[in-house]
Design a protein around this motif. Structure first.
Motif, short mmCIF file in Angstrom:
data_model
loop_
_atom_site.label_atom_id
_atom_site.label_comp_id
_atom_site.label_asym_id
_atom_site.label_seq_id
_atom_site.Cartn_x
_atom_site.Cartn_y
_atom_site.Cartn_z
N GLU A 159 -0.98 -9.61 -9.71
CA GLU A 159 -1.03 -8.16 -9.47
C GLU A 159 -0.60 -7.83 -8.04
N LEU A 160 -1.11 -8.60 -7.09
CA LEU A 160 -0.79 -8.34 -5.68
C LEU A 160 0.67 -8.62 -5.37
N LEU A 161 1.21 -9.71 -5.92
CA LEU A 161 2.61 -10.04 -5.66
C LEU A 161 3.54 -9.02 -6.30
N ALA A 162 3.13 -8.47 -7.45
CA ALA A 162 3.93 -7.42 -8.08
C ALA A 162 3.95 -6.17 -7.20
N GLU A 163 2.82 -5.87 -6.56
CA GLU A 163 2.74 -4.70 -5.69
C GLU A 163 3.52 -4.92 -4.39
N HIS A 164 3.59 -6.16 -3.93
CA HIS A 164 4.26 -6.49 -2.67
C HIS A 164 5.38 -7.48 -2.96
#
Length: 223
Positions: A109-114
């Motif tokens: 989720e975090l890598l998708a956001e960043h």
């Protein structure tokens, strides 16, 4: 799923050619049309296989069974079966899929956001991009517009590299996506996994969970 244990000879004819002489093997035919040939070693990895989309024609002549499995590129997996010991079919139903642990799911989720963490100019196409053999964690585009498949693990081991390799092989058969490169991202990547990934042209990215959450200013480490 159809399970066949038999003495068979296998030939793959296409971009590459490969031959397996006659021996006792396990043949798996899955509901998605894929066919794989297994020996009693090599863990889960087949000796040879044909990934979907593909179709199989089965014929019998003089008690010899012949399977010809063809994909959309015209490549063929040819199996000549001389002696069948087991031939059974089983309905497995819909599999719920692999459930990632909390940290792994949050990393995705975090890598998708960043997504810029992967490199300058990267954009996200889709999370959990579904393929015939399971979902790719992230499907992205790089600065040059090339397709990139990203596999995310908490601990990066050889199994994860093998999983991404299978996704890449399948995705690269799609002319709308090919060529597709790979990124193997994890909090910790074992040396053996890094060596295998590098050998297969897959880039490794070590993730810092705290950095992604914005609690630490340390830069990511790229390999």
């Amino acid at each position: 799923m159809r399970l066949v244990i038999a003495r068979c000879q296998v030939d793959y004819v296409g971009r590459l050619t490969a031959h397996l002489p006659s021996a006792r093997r396990l043949l798996l035919v899955k509901s998605d049309g894929s066919v794989s040939v297994h020996a009693d070693d090599r863990a889960y990895k087949p000796l040879n296989w044909m990934s979907p989309p593909c179709w199989m024609v089965e014929t019998t002549e003089d008690e010899t069974i012949k399977w010809v499995v063809t994909n959309k590129a015209g490549e063929e997996l040819r199996i000549i079966i001389d002696d069948v010991e087991l031939d059974s079919s089983h309905e497995l139903g819909i599999d719920p899929g692999l459930v990632k642990d909390g940290v792994e799911a949050h990393l995705q989720e975090l890598l998708a956001e960043h997504v810029s963490t992967l490199g300058d100019g990267y954009t996200l196409v889709r999370r959990e991009y579904m393929t015939a053999i399971g979902p790719v964690d992230l499907l992205c585009r790089n600065a040059d517009g090339g397709t990139v498949a990203v596999e995310i693990k908490r601990r990066g081991e050889i199994d994860g590299v093998e999983q991404l390799t299978r996704y890449l092989e399948l995705l690269n058969r799609d002319p709308l996506l090919a060529p597709v490169s790979g990124v193997f991202a994890a909090q910790v990547i074992k040396p053996q996994a890094k060596t295998l990934a590098t050998d297969r042209g897959i880039r490794c990215l070590t993730l810092d969970y705290d950095v992604l959450r914005g609690t630490d200013s340390t830069e990511f480490r790229l390999f």
